[in-house]
Design an enzyme around this catalytic site. Sequence first.
Site: not given
Length: 320
Positions: A53, A215, A217
Site C-alpha cells: 500500500y 467500490g 456502488l
Amino acid sequence: MKYRQLGRSALKVSELCLGTMNFGPRTSEQDSFAILNAALDAGINFVDTADQYGGQLGVGTTESLLGRWLAEDRSRRDRIVLATKAYEPMSDDINDRGLSARHIQKACDASLQRLGVDHIDLYQMHHIDRSAPVEEIWQAMDTLIAQGKITYVGSSNFPGWAIARTNEKAIARHRLGLVSEQSLYNLIERRAELEVIPACRAYGVGVITWSPLAGGLLAGPPEGGGRRRSESALQSAAALAPQLARFSELCERLGEPPGAVALAWLLRQPGVTATIIGPASLTQLTSVLHVPEVCLDEETVAAIEEIFPGCGPAPEAYAW
C-alpha cells in the site's frame, strides 16, 4: 462495538476492521491519524494494511505511516490486532515478490521495520502463488512464528481449493494453519458463497470481507469526485441502476443509509468474522460506526436478497 473470534482461534477482533489502503496516497497523514484515533476510541481493535500500500507515493508508504502513529503512543500497539500482507512486488527484483520462503522472511522483516513493531498479529498472503509449494510457505511461516515475529497466518484472495489444500498441509504438520481468509464479498459480488466461504466454514477459517460496498456502488449516490465518479464506476452504476434504486428505496424505508445496510447484511452472513471499512475521511468512518448495532430482520434480508440474488450453493449452482 461488537467482537468475534477470528476463525477458530481464540483471538477477538472487532466486527469492523479498519482498512488503511487510503492512508498516505489519498488521505493525508494528519487525517489518517485522526481516523485511527477515532476508530480506536470507538472500540475498533482490528487494523489491516499491506506492504504494497502506498499508491503513487510508493510501496511501504502506508505501513510507515502506521508506524509513526504507533510511535506517538506505544500503548496503542497493545490495543490493536495488527494485520498486514505480503506477496505483491516491492521492487524490480525478480525475487522481491511472491511467496517463496526467501521473500516471506524478507518481507516480514521489512514490514516490522516500517511498522516499528516487534511482531505482527495476523500475517496474510495477499494472493495465491501457484509457483510456491505449500510446504515451502509453511516452512517460512513456522520459522516466523518460532521467532515471535508473527502470531497467526491468514490468506487473501485464495480460491476454496487452495484454502483446503493449505490447511490440510498444516494439519499434516500438526499446526494451526490458516485462521482467516480476506475475500472480495458484497451484495453485488457473491461468488465467494460458491466455494470460498464453504471451505472457510469447514476449516474454521474466519472470512474478512473486502470491498463490502462494491467500490461505493452500494453506498448510495456519489457526492463530489473520486473513484465513484470514474468512467468505469459510472458504467457499473448505470448497468445496476434498477437494482440500486430498489435497494435505496428499501434502505430509506428502514431509515438507514445504503452503505450501513450493505455492511450489516455482510455481518449476518455465516462464516463472516469482520468486514473491512476503508474510510478516506473521518466523516466516512463515523457514518458506519453504528453498523454492528443495525438489526436486519428476516423479512428485510429476504427483500435485500431478492434485489441482489446470490449464485446458490456449489455444485448445485452450476450442475444438477
